[in-house]
Design a protein around this motif. Structure first.
Motif, PDB file in Angstrom:
ATOM      1  N   PHE A 120       0.837  -1.201   0.000  1.00 55.42           N
ATOM      2  CA  PHE A 120       0.000   0.000   0.000  1.00 55.42           C
ATOM      3  C   PHE A 120       0.875   1.255   0.000  1.00 55.42           C
ATOM      4  N   GLY A 121       1.881   1.302   0.883  1.00 52.97           N
ATOM      5  CA  GLY A 121       2.775   2.454   0.915  1.00 52.97           C
ATOM      6  C   GLY A 121       3.604   2.582  -0.345  1.00 52.97           C
ATOM      7  N   LEU A 122       4.019   1.433  -0.913  1.00 49.16           N
ATOM      8  CA  LEU A 122       4.873   1.461  -2.102  1.00 49.16           C
ATOM      9  C   LEU A 122       4.124   1.968  -3.324  1.00 49.16           C
ATOM     10  N   VAL A 123       2.894   1.524  -3.517  1.00 50.27           N
ATOM     11  CA  VAL A 123       2.163   1.940  -4.705  1.00 50.27           C
ATOM     12  C   VAL A 123       1.803   3.425  -4.632  1.00 50.27           C
ATOM     13  N   LEU A 124       1.515   3.941  -3.443  1.00 46.63           N
ATOM     14  CA  LEU A 124       1.256   5.378  -3.311  1.00 46.63           C
ATOM     15  C   LEU A 124       2.517   6.184  -3.590  1.00 46.63           C
ATOM     16  N   ALA A 125       3.657   5.699  -3.102  1.00 40.77           N
ATOM     17  CA  ALA A 125       4.913   6.400  -3.358  1.00 40.77           C
ATOM     18  C   ALA A 125       5.239   6.408  -4.849  1.00 40.77           C
ATOM     19  N   LEU A 126       5.001   5.284  -5.536  1.00 41.27           N
ATOM     20  CA  LEU A 126       5.294   5.215  -6.962  1.00 41.27           C
ATOM     21  C   LEU A 126       4.280   6.003  -7.787  1.00 41.27           C
ATOM     22  N   ALA A 127       3.046   6.107  -7.317  1.00 41.71           N
ATOM     23  CA  ALA A 127       2.080   6.985  -7.982  1.00 41.71           C
ATOM     24  C   ALA A 127       2.536   8.438  -7.870  1.00 41.71           C
ATOM     25  N   ASN A 128       3.125   8.777  -6.735  1.00 42.70           N
ATOM     26  CA  ASN A 128       3.708  10.103  -6.547  1.00 42.70           C
ATOM     27  C   ASN A 128       4.837  10.332  -7.559  1.00 42.70           C
TER      28      ASN A 128
ATOM     29  N   ALA B 135      -4.273  -4.425  -2.574  1.00 39.90           N
ATOM     30  CA  ALA B 135      -3.539  -4.555  -1.315  1.00 39.90           C
ATOM     31  C   ALA B 135      -4.407  -5.237  -0.261  1.00 39.90           C
ATOM     32  N   TYR B 136      -3.785  -6.121   0.517  1.00 37.63           N
ATOM     33  CA  TYR B 136      -4.391  -6.895   1.607  1.00 37.63           C
ATOM     34  C   TYR B 136      -5.220  -8.079   1.096  1.00 37.63           C
ATOM     35  N   THR B 137      -5.300  -8.265  -0.243  1.00 33.66           N
ATOM     36  CA  THR B 137      -5.996  -9.450  -0.773  1.00 33.66           C
ATOM     37  C   THR B 137      -5.046 -10.221  -1.689  1.00 33.66           C
ATOM     38  N   ASP B 138      -4.948  -9.792  -2.963  1.00 30.67           N
ATOM     39  CA  ASP B 138      -4.052 -10.478  -3.893  1.00 30.67           C
ATOM     40  C   ASP B 138      -2.604 -10.027  -3.748  1.00 30.67           C
ATOM     41  N   ASN B 139      -2.422  -8.777  -3.273  1.00 25.23           N
ATOM     42  CA  ASN B 139      -1.076  -8.177  -3.168  1.00 25.23           C
ATOM     43  C   ASN B 139      -0.303  -8.338  -4.482  1.00 25.23           C
ATOM     44  N   ASN B 140      -0.897  -7.773  -5.536  1.00 21.22           N
ATOM     45  CA  ASN B 140      -0.345  -7.879  -6.884  1.00 21.22           C
ATOM     46  C   ASN B 140       0.704  -6.781  -7.105  1.00 21.22           C
ATOM     47  N   TYR B 141       1.957  -7.171  -7.391  1.00 21.51           N
ATOM     48  CA  TYR B 141       3.037  -6.205  -7.563  1.00 21.51           C
ATOM     49  C   TYR B 141       3.254  -5.797  -9.025  1.00 21.51           C
ATOM     50  N   TRP B 142       2.532  -6.393  -9.974  1.00 19.02           N
ATOM     51  CA  TRP B 142       2.716  -6.024 -11.375  1.00 19.02           C
ATOM     52  C   TRP B 142       2.376  -4.561 -11.646  1.00 19.02           C
ATOM     53  N   PRO B 143       1.275  -4.015 -11.095  1.00 20.92           N
ATOM     54  CA  PRO B 143       1.006  -2.590 -11.322  1.00 20.92           C
ATOM     55  C   PRO B 143       2.106  -1.677 -10.768  1.00 20.92           C
ATOM     56  N   VAL B 144       2.745  -2.105  -9.673  1.00 21.37           N
ATOM     57  CA  VAL B 144       3.858  -1.327  -9.126  1.00 21.37           C
ATOM     58  C   VAL B 144       4.990  -1.234 -10.144  1.00 21.37           C
ATOM     59  N   LEU B 145       5.284  -2.370 -10.768  1.00 20.83           N
ATOM     60  CA  LEU B 145       6.332  -2.396 -11.796  1.00 20.83           C
ATOM     61  C   LEU B 145       5.942  -1.519 -12.989  1.00 20.83           C
ATOM     62  N   MET B 146       4.662  -1.538 -13.363  1.00 21.02           N
ATOM     63  CA  MET B 146       4.198  -0.713 -14.480  1.00 21.02           C
ATOM     64  C   MET B 146       4.367   0.768 -14.179  1.00 21.02           C
ATOM     65  N   LEU B 147       3.993   1.174 -12.986  1.00 18.23           N
ATOM     66  CA  LEU B 147       4.155   2.579 -12.602  1.00 18.23           C
ATOM     67  C   LEU B 147       5.625   2.983 -12.622  1.00 18.23           C
ATOM     68  N   ALA B 148       6.492   2.119 -12.111  1.00 16.70           N
ATOM     69  CA  ALA B 148       7.920   2.427 -12.052  1.00 16.70           C
ATOM     70  C   ALA B 148       8.518   2.559 -13.450  1.00 16.70           C
ATOM     71  N   VAL B 149       8.162   1.641 -14.348  1.00 14.17           N
ATOM     72  CA  VAL B 149       8.731   1.658 -15.703  1.00 14.17           C
ATOM     73  C   VAL B 149       8.271   2.886 -16.475  1.00 14.17           C
ATOM     74  N   VAL B 150       6.977   3.171 -16.434  1.00 16.23           N
ATOM     75  CA  VAL B 150       6.455   4.327 -17.169  1.00 16.23           C
ATOM     76  C   VAL B 150       7.010   5.629 -16.591  1.00 16.23           C
ATOM     77  N   ALA B 151       7.119   5.723 -15.265  1.00 17.59           N
ATOM     78  CA  ALA B 151       7.697   6.914 -14.648  1.00 17.59           C
ATOM     79  C   ALA B 151       9.148   7.101 -15.066  1.00 17.59           C
ATOM     80  N   LEU B 152       9.896   5.995 -15.153  1.00 14.76           N
ATOM     81  CA  LEU B 152      11.293   6.063 -15.591  1.00 14.76           C
ATOM     82  C   LEU B 152      11.391   6.572 -17.024  1.00 14.76           C
ATOM     83  N   VAL B 153      10.505   6.094 -17.896  1.00 17.80           N
ATOM     84  CA  VAL B 153      10.506   6.543 -19.291  1.00 17.80           C
ATOM     85  C   VAL B 153      10.175   8.034 -19.384  1.00 17.80           C
ATOM     86  N   LEU B 154       9.172   8.472 -18.625  1.00 17.08           N
ATOM     87  CA  LEU B 154       8.776   9.883 -18.651  1.00 17.08           C
ATOM     88  C   LEU B 154       9.890  10.786 -18.127  1.00 17.08           C
ATOM     89  N   ALA B 155      10.484  10.396 -16.998  1.00 20.00           N
ATOM     90  CA  ALA B 155      11.579  11.191 -16.443  1.00 20.00           C
ATOM     91  C   ALA B 155      12.785  11.199 -17.383  1.00 20.00           C
TER      92      ALA B 155
END
Length: 537
Positions: A168-176, A235-255
């Motif tokens: 939960f904390g990680l996905v909010l930080a990566l959305a930031n 979060a708290y059910t499936d705890n799927n980390y794929w969207p976290v990776l998607m946010l990180a990759v797209v943010a890296l490309v944009l930056a």
């Protein structure tokens, strides 16, 4: 590469020092939102069973899924899963609202103020400013991740575990990080800092609207929105980390794109072409209001388009609100047709009341942003030329205040009218015009009261103008989340949001109407007198 980024550390230290107060205030607000929401969930799930049953029923309604986010089907409702379902979308938006102006200010804002030109005269590389902003973005995001996850671990929600809290904390930080990277790229593309900030908010609004519609119509399509990616972590059910990776990759490309563009872009210009102006200004631009209207026409057009789109899209989902009762076999057995229709109407009106809050907020942000231009234009020196001519301080301040009030009123009226007529195309029986009148009569004074408060602060004590956004945000949060978090009925009365009386479900009380009108007059007068008497920046 190293030569282009030379001086990044120096600019990073300067940015962190310069933005310390702004970032600290926002970080405290964001962490308090997480902590207070989690605490309320713990209290609610440990409270009376009737409150819990009412909340579970509320969370299954389509309007709730549209505004706050859909909770995955078949998931056991405990304090952790409900907290994630309700707070995820809301916190992503708050993170974006915090980071977008900060990233634009650190890049194009410094160019327009002339600071970066002086710094670049030293041994500072072309990409140093963007790289410093990227590092500041990463540092603030790491701080938010630690505080978000730490707060959730300390509160210990029912059904939560270490993996869920960290996710939960990680996905909010990566959305930031994602929306910060969007702002950085647009700061290189747009011709002005204002344009970069405006288009960043347009993208934020678009991602929210895409998520809203898909959460109601087809949740599989929520993947089309980056805000939906945050939801899909479950979060708290499936705890799927794929969207976290998607946010990180797209943010890296944009930056990365922002850094590449900064390496070759001329200082003070954008990649997107700027339309050439007239060789000779029109005669009607000789007044301060006309000049302000001309320079801010892009901002006004952007907000008007957003109002039309949001009104039409939110109105299009009203038909599904009342159909929840009509399609329920239990209600069809217990109630006759007239009773079902009456209950369906009340549910539709309840959704409209929630949308009224959203549109009041939209109009206030637009109007207060225009009023706040008085402070920013003064600090940038734009008003120095105007002050040297005939217009008095009273004329200048009234131009900004009245245009802000008029513009916010237009935005609200357009959004509500689009909501009403778009909604009437989806409901089985058209809504009477009295409900449109109720929304206008209740919402317009609230919008004007908020904008006049912004005018008073800008005129009297501009250095604390950030407190206005804290006050408005607190009022909106309490009013929208009050029923879910089991707050008192009068908890939101400290702001005009709490005086709307759930319009159009109920008509506005005359006492609150006159209170808001008095605030409008007092706020504008205080803003004019304060600006006239204080020293110019």
């Amino acid at each position: 590469m190293w030569r282009n980024s030379r001086g990044t550390g120096y600019l990073l230290r300067a940015n962190l020092k310069q933005n310390l107060k702004f970032s600290l205030i926002w970080i405290v607000i964001l962490v308090m939102m997480i902590a207070s929401g989690a605490t309320k969930m713990v209290a609610l799930f440990g409270g009376p069973k009737t409150d819990l049953a009412d909340m579970k029923h509320m969370l299954t309604m389509p309007g709730m899924a549209g505004v706050f986010g859909a909770i995955p089907k078949g998931v056991p409702l405990n304090s952790a899963t409900v907290f994630a379902g309700i707070m995820m979308v809301f916190m992503v938006i708050l993170d974006a609202i915090y980071i977008i102006p900060l990233m634009v200010k650190d890049t194009r804002g410094q160019e327009e103020s002339g600071l970066l030109e002086m710094v670049r005269a030293r041994t500072v590389g072309r990409t140093a400013a963007v790289m410093a902003a990227v590092w500041e973005l990463l540092i603030t995001s790491v701080v938010l991740f630690v505080l978000y996850s730490g707060s959730l671990m300390a509160i210990n929600l029912q059904g939560a575990d270490l993996n869920g809290n960290i996710l939960f904390g990680l996905v909010l930080a990566l959305a930031n990080v994602f929306f910060g990277a969007v702002a950085l790229l647009l700061a290189q593309l747009a011709s002005t800092a204002q344009g970069a900030e405006m288009w960043s908010y347009v993208i934020l609004t678009a991602t929210y609207l895409i998520r809203l519609v898909t959460d109601i119509q087809n949740q599989k399509l929520t993947w089309l929105s980056p805000i939906g990616w945050a939801q899909k972590t479950n979060a708290y059910t499936d705890n799927n980390y794929w969207p976290v990776l998607m946010l990180a990759v797209v943010a890296l490309v944009l930056a990365g794109g922002a850094v590449v563009i900064a390496r070759t872009r001329d200082l003070g210009t954008g990649i997107l072409p700027e339309r050439a102006g007239r060789a000779r200004a029109a005669g009607w631009l000789r007044s301060v209001p006309a000049l302000l209207l001309r320079t801010e026409r892009g901002l006004l057009a952007g907000w008007l388009i957003s109002a039309v789109l949001m009104g039409a899209i939110l109105g299009s989902v009203l038909g599904g609100a009342g159909d929840v009762l009509k399609s329920n076999p239990l209600y069809r057995k217990l109630l006759d047709v007239s009773q079902i229709n009456a209950a369906s109407l009340q549910m539709t009106l309840a959704y409209m009341a929630m949308f009224v809050l959203v549109f009041v907020c939209l109009a206030v942000v637009a109007g207060a942003q225009l009023v706040g231009k008085l402070k920013s234009d003064e600090e940038k020196g734009y008003l120095g030329i105007v002050h040297a001519e005939k217009p008095t301080r009273t004329t200048i301040s009234l131009s900004y205040y009245f245009l802000g009030l008029i513009f916010s009123a237009i935005i609200y009226v357009v959004a509500i009218v689009c909501l009403y007529y778009s909604g009437n195309t989806t409901v089985s029986e058209p809504l009477p015009s009295k409900y449109l009148v109720r929304m206008l009569v209740a919402g317009l004074p609230a919008v004007l009261a908020f904008v006049s408060l912004a005018a008073a602060i800008i005129g009297v004590i501009p250095r604390i103008s950030g407190l206005f956004w804290v006050y408005m945000g607190a009022g909106l949060i309490v009013e929208m989340f009050g029923p879910i978090l089991n707050l008192g009925r009068n908890a939101g009365k400290f702001s005009p949001f709490g005086w709307l009386n759930q319009a159009p479900v109920h008509a506005l009380e005359n006492g609150w109407l006159w209170t808001m009108l008095v605030i409008v007059v007092v706020g504008v007068v205080a803003g004019v007198v304060g600006y006239r008497e204080r020293d110019v920046a």
